[in-house]
Design a protein around this motif. Sequence first.
Motif, PDB file in Angstrom:
ATOM      1  N   GLN A   1     -46.762   7.207  33.277  1.00 27.84           N
ATOM      2  CA  GLN A   1     -45.961   6.018  33.005  1.00 27.84           C
ATOM      3  C   GLN A   1     -46.431   5.320  31.744  1.00 27.84           C
ATOM      4  OE1 GLN A   1     -46.676   3.996  36.851  1.00 27.84           O
ATOM      5  NE2 GLN A   1     -44.465   3.976  37.102  1.00 27.84           N
ATOM      6  N   ASP A   2     -45.510   4.558  31.155  1.00 27.82           N
ATOM      7  CA  ASP A   2     -45.884   3.670  30.058  1.00 27.82           C
ATOM      8  C   ASP A   2     -46.430   2.388  30.657  1.00 27.82           C
ATOM      9  OD1 ASP A   2     -45.094   5.384  28.082  1.00 27.82           O
ATOM     10  OD2 ASP A   2     -43.102   4.511  27.850  1.00 27.82           O
ATOM     11  N   LYS A   3     -47.540   1.932  30.122  1.00 30.69           N
ATOM     12  CA  LYS A   3     -48.135   0.682  30.583  1.00 30.69           C
ATOM     13  C   LYS A   3     -48.222  -0.283  29.411  1.00 30.69           C
ATOM     14  CE  LYS A   3     -52.477  -1.337  32.231  1.00 30.69           C
ATOM     15  NZ  LYS A   3     -53.891  -1.087  32.561  1.00 30.69           N
ATOM     16  N   GLU A   4     -47.800  -1.505  29.668  1.00 28.09           N
ATOM     17  CA  GLU A   4     -47.903  -2.544  28.653  1.00 28.09           C
ATOM     18  C   GLU A   4     -48.987  -3.537  29.048  1.00 28.09           C
ATOM     19  OE1 GLU A   4     -44.323  -4.509  27.695  1.00 28.09           O
ATOM     20  OE2 GLU A   4     -43.273  -2.719  27.002  1.00 28.09           O
ATOM     21  N   SER A   5     -49.823  -3.865  28.109  1.00 26.67           N
ATOM     22  CA  SER A   5     -50.851  -4.877  28.357  1.00 26.67           C
ATOM     23  C   SER A   5     -50.919  -5.793  27.146  1.00 26.67           C
ATOM     24  CB  SER A   5     -52.208  -4.226  28.601  1.00 26.67           C
ATOM     25  OG  SER A   5     -52.567  -3.386  27.511  1.00 26.67           O
ATOM     26  N   ILE A   6     -51.148  -7.064  27.397  1.00 22.93           N
ATOM     27  CA  ILE A   6     -51.209  -8.034  26.302  1.00 22.93           C
ATOM     28  C   ILE A   6     -52.535  -7.890  25.569  1.00 22.93           C
ATOM     29  CG2 ILE A   6     -51.246 -10.495  25.727  1.00 22.93           C
ATOM     30  CD1 ILE A   6     -49.419 -10.993  28.070  1.00 22.93           C
ATOM     31  N   VAL A   7     -52.430  -7.645  24.278  1.00 23.31           N
ATOM     32  CA  VAL A   7     -53.627  -7.478  23.454  1.00 23.31           C
ATOM     33  C   VAL A   7     -53.540  -8.452  22.284  1.00 23.31           C
ATOM     34  CG1 VAL A   7     -55.015  -5.918  22.064  1.00 23.31           C
ATOM     35  CG2 VAL A   7     -53.812  -5.052  24.067  1.00 23.31           C
ATOM     36  N   ALA A   8     -54.238  -9.561  22.387  1.00 29.58           N
ATOM     37  CA  ALA A   8     -54.318 -10.530  21.303  1.00 29.58           C
ATOM     38  C   ALA A   8     -55.799 -10.704  20.980  1.00 29.58           C
ATOM     39  CB  ALA A   8     -53.693 -11.858  21.719  1.00 29.58           C
ATOM     40  N   ASN A   9     -56.259  -9.900  20.042  1.00 30.68           N
ATOM     41  CA  ASN A   9     -57.692  -9.888  19.727  1.00 30.68           C
ATOM     42  C   ASN A   9     -58.083 -11.042  18.810  1.00 30.68           C
ATOM     43  OD1 ASN A   9     -58.218  -7.521  21.218  1.00 30.68           O
ATOM     44  ND2 ASN A   9     -57.391  -6.271  19.557  1.00 30.68           N
ATOM     45  N   ILE A  10     -57.512 -12.183  19.073  1.00 33.57           N
ATOM     46  CA  ILE A  10     -57.867 -13.384  18.309  1.00 33.57           C
ATOM     47  C   ILE A  10     -58.000 -14.538  19.302  1.00 33.57           C
ATOM     48  CG2 ILE A  10     -56.816 -12.736  16.101  1.00 33.57           C
ATOM     49  CD1 ILE A  10     -54.313 -14.213  16.944  1.00 33.57           C
ATOM     50  N   PRO A  11     -58.980 -15.374  19.123  1.00 31.65           N
ATOM     51  CA  PRO A  11     -59.133 -16.517  20.033  1.00 31.65           C
ATOM     52  C   PRO A  11     -58.083 -17.586  19.738  1.00 31.65           C
ATOM     53  CG  PRO A  11     -60.757 -16.635  18.287  1.00 31.65           C
ATOM     54  CD  PRO A  11     -60.035 -15.321  18.101  1.00 31.65           C
ATOM     55  N   VAL A  12     -57.846 -18.455  20.699  1.00 31.51           N
ATOM     56  CA  VAL A  12     -56.965 -19.598  20.458  1.00 31.51           C
ATOM     57  C   VAL A  12     -57.619 -20.454  19.375  1.00 31.51           C
ATOM     58  CG1 VAL A  12     -55.868 -21.629  21.441  1.00 31.51           C
ATOM     59  CG2 VAL A  12     -56.184 -19.577  22.840  1.00 31.51           C
ATOM     60  N   PRO A  13     -56.925 -20.716  18.276  1.00 33.65           N
ATOM     61  CA  PRO A  13     -57.548 -21.474  17.180  1.00 33.65           C
ATOM     62  C   PRO A  13     -57.954 -22.877  17.633  1.00 33.65           C
ATOM     63  CG  PRO A  13     -55.196 -21.232  16.819  1.00 33.65           C
ATOM     64  CD  PRO A  13     -55.547 -20.334  17.953  1.00 33.65           C
ATOM     65  N   SER A  14     -59.060 -23.319  17.118  1.00 30.81           N
ATOM     66  CA  SER A  14     -59.619 -24.600  17.552  1.00 30.81           C
ATOM     67  C   SER A  14     -58.710 -25.772  17.235  1.00 30.81           C
ATOM     68  CB  SER A  14     -60.997 -24.809  16.910  1.00 30.81           C
ATOM     69  OG  SER A  14     -60.896 -24.783  15.498  1.00 30.81           O
ATOM     70  N   PHE A  15     -57.877 -25.661  16.179  1.00 31.89           N
ATOM     71  CA  PHE A  15     -57.037 -26.808  15.827  1.00 31.89           C
ATOM     72  C   PHE A  15     -56.011 -27.104  16.925  1.00 31.89           C
ATOM     73  CE2 PHE A  15     -54.300 -23.402  14.155  1.00 31.89           C
ATOM     74  CZ  PHE A  15     -53.017 -23.836  14.488  1.00 31.89           C
ATOM     75  N   LEU A  16     -55.741 -26.089  17.785  1.00 28.87           N
ATOM     76  CA  LEU A  16     -54.804 -26.308  18.888  1.00 28.87           C
ATOM     77  C   LEU A  16     -55.487 -26.902  20.113  1.00 28.87           C
ATOM     78  CD1 LEU A  16     -52.632 -23.047  18.760  1.00 28.87           C
ATOM     79  CD2 LEU A  16     -51.945 -25.349  18.070  1.00 28.87           C
ATOM     80  N   THR A  17     -56.793 -26.829  20.165  1.00 28.71           N
ATOM     81  CA  THR A  17     -57.503 -27.248  21.374  1.00 28.71           C
ATOM     82  C   THR A  17     -58.372 -28.491  21.213  1.00 28.71           C
ATOM     83  OG1 THR A  17     -59.331 -25.728  20.874  1.00 28.71           O
ATOM     84  CG2 THR A  17     -57.539 -24.881  22.265  1.00 28.71           C
ATOM     85  N   ASN A  18     -58.772 -28.790  19.980  1.00 29.83           N
ATOM     86  CA  ASN A  18     -59.716 -29.909  19.829  1.00 29.83           C
ATOM     87  C   ASN A  18     -59.066 -31.238  19.425  1.00 29.83           C
ATOM     88  OD1 ASN A  18     -59.173 -29.645  17.102  1.00 29.83           O
ATOM     89  ND2 ASN A  18     -61.146 -28.705  16.592  1.00 29.83           N
ATOM     90  N   GLY A  19     -57.766 -31.180  19.113  1.00 27.90           N
ATOM     91  CA  GLY A  19     -57.066 -32.422  18.779  1.00 27.90           C
ATOM     92  C   GLY A  19     -57.423 -33.010  17.424  1.00 27.90           C
ATOM     93  N   ASP A  20     -58.139 -32.257  16.602  1.00 26.30           N
ATOM     94  CA  ASP A  20     -58.543 -32.755  15.280  1.00 26.30           C
ATOM     95  C   ASP A  20     -57.484 -32.349  14.251  1.00 26.30           C
ATOM     96  OD1 ASP A  20     -59.747 -33.578  12.987  1.00 26.30           O
ATOM     97  OD2 ASP A  20     -61.441 -32.169  13.088  1.00 26.30           O
ATOM     98  N   ARG A  21     -56.594 -33.255  13.943  1.00 23.14           N
ATOM     99  CA  ARG A  21     -55.502 -32.957  13.006  1.00 23.14           C
ATOM    100  C   ARG A  21     -56.011 -32.685  11.594  1.00 23.14           C
ATOM    101  NH1 ARG A  21     -50.741 -37.374  14.354  1.00 23.14           N
ATOM    102  NH2 ARG A  21     -50.416 -36.823  16.550  1.00 23.14           N
ATOM    103  N   SER A  22     -57.092 -33.353  11.235  1.00 24.13           N
ATOM    104  CA  SER A  22     -57.596 -33.225   9.866  1.00 24.13           C
ATOM    105  C   SER A  22     -58.055 -31.806   9.540  1.00 24.13           C
ATOM    106  CB  SER A  22     -58.751 -34.206   9.633  1.00 24.13           C
ATOM    107  OG  SER A  22     -59.857 -33.882  10.485  1.00 24.13           O
TER     108      SER A  22
END
Length: 275
Positions: free
Chosen positions: A36-57
């Motif tokens: 069978q074909d299997k699909e798996s999510i592969v995002a070899n990059i972390p969530v960028p800090s600007f999206l998580t730390n609230g620091d707009r600057s």
Amino acid sequence: MRANASIFLCLALCCICISQQTEDMLEGTQMCVIVQDKESIVANIPVPSFLTNGDRSQCQVKKAETEMLRCGQTDVYIKPECVCSFYNVYEAVYHAYSSCPDGAHSDVVTQLNCSDCKKYSLNNNGPCINGGTLTCIEEEVEVAPDITCKCPPNYGGMFCENKIENVTRICEKISNSSSDGLPNCALTSRECVTYSRRKRYAYKCPLVQASQNTKDYPLCMDTEDLKEVSVVDSQKTISVACASTPGLIWAVLMFLSSLPAFIHLLHIMGSIILQ
């Protein structure tokens, strides 16, 4: 005539035994495989800090060194790595995020179209990952979350986030009645049931996360089509083949033409068994 009939009867009986043995062994094909074909999510990059730390600057510059996305009519510009990034577009929770000052949210991905992403994002590639290439079907209409990337081989998904690979699963024979309630393997990668080509045999396949060693098992769909079965022991392989139907019929007819030959044969077989 009696001798000939005896010989042909022996051949006929041997053919029947061999055919039956072959059938029994085919029925005994307990294991098989599906691919069978299997699909798996592969995002070899972390969530960028600007999206998580609230620091707009972190994403702001006061003067654009190259062509950058401007925050409204202010003198603030947004760095390319903060425009239409993968997680910014892929995760709905970040869709309303903005690095711009209040009142000048020009970088909200639900307001950016494909041409904006292509123009202002890092490497002009928008949210595409894993070697995907940003393509715009309707540049001025498609908003960022609706973008579709052109993916390299073995990758799929809107942003090429899914890796596609062949997974081999070993399946075990079950009775057809036991397959009730199991989903068909053509529809799922979870525990499921698959069948031989004409649905004579049913096989249950467990959920697996990676390919299993096939151990030379046949494909489940081909288990009805086996013409020869190999029986392997520690010393040799015995191949058992089915007898031809015309020869069997002729041998039986020869037997019927000489019934005493059959009685004589029974005596011989009885003597062999008693020895």
